[in-house]
Design a protein around this motif. Structure first.
Motif, PDB file in Angstrom:
ATOM      1  N   LEU A  15       0.852  -1.221  -0.068  1.00 20.02           N
ATOM      2  CA  LEU A  15       0.011   0.169  -0.153  1.00 20.02           C
ATOM      3  C   LEU A  15       0.993   1.209   0.011  1.00 20.02           C
ATOM      4  O   LEU A  15       0.548   2.188  -0.732  1.00 20.02           O
ATOM      5  N   GLU A  16       2.059   1.053   0.557  1.00 20.85           N
ATOM      6  CA  GLU A  16       2.964   2.421   0.872  1.00 20.85           C
ATOM      7  C   GLU A  16       3.444   2.418  -0.533  1.00 20.85           C
ATOM      8  O   GLU A  16       4.017   3.727  -0.914  1.00 20.85           O
ATOM      9  N   ASN A  17       3.959   1.665  -1.414  1.00 19.53           N
ATOM     10  CA  ASN A  17       4.395   1.638  -2.919  1.00 19.53           C
ATOM     11  C   ASN A  17       3.468   2.147  -3.879  1.00 19.53           C
ATOM     12  O   ASN A  17       3.924   2.341  -4.926  1.00 19.53           O
ATOM     13  N   MET A  18       2.113   1.996  -3.514  1.00 21.93           N
ATOM     14  CA  MET A  18       1.242   2.207  -4.609  1.00 21.93           C
ATOM     15  C   MET A  18       1.038   3.715  -4.883  1.00 21.93           C
ATOM     16  O   MET A  18       0.492   4.344  -5.741  1.00 21.93           O
ATOM     17  N   GLN A  19       1.449   4.658  -4.052  1.00 23.51           N
ATOM     18  CA  GLN A  19       1.498   6.038  -3.757  1.00 23.51           C
ATOM     19  C   GLN A  19       0.191   6.603  -4.065  1.00 23.51           C
ATOM     20  O   GLN A  19      -0.134   7.580  -5.131  1.00 23.51           O
TER      21      GLN A  19
END
Length: 69
Positions: free
Chosen positions: A24-28
């Motif tokens: 979820l953090e990498n999805m921006q």
């Protein structure tokens, strides 16, 4: 401690799905339903275990009828 899983539900198709917090953090900020592609999703709960996250809406058969636990 950082939670591992986050549960979401879609407003259009009403299906539930689980996303890893790290992903979820990498999805921006862009999150969409994997079933219908709708971006209108609702965050349900945060859990450390997948079993705890998905047990919120579990059903069982009792005397021939399906009953929510």
């Amino acid at each position: 401690m950082l939670s591992i899983y986050t549960s979401y539900s879609c407003f259009r198709c009403r299906k539930e799905f689980v996303v890893l917090s790290q992903d979820l953090e990498n999805m921006q900020g862009y999150l969409a339903c994997p079933y219908c592609g709708n971006r209108n999703v609702k965050k349900q709960n945060i859990a450390d275990s997948l079993k705890e996250c998905m047990s919120e809406r579990s059903y069982k058969r009792k005397n021939g009828a399906i009953v929510q636990k």
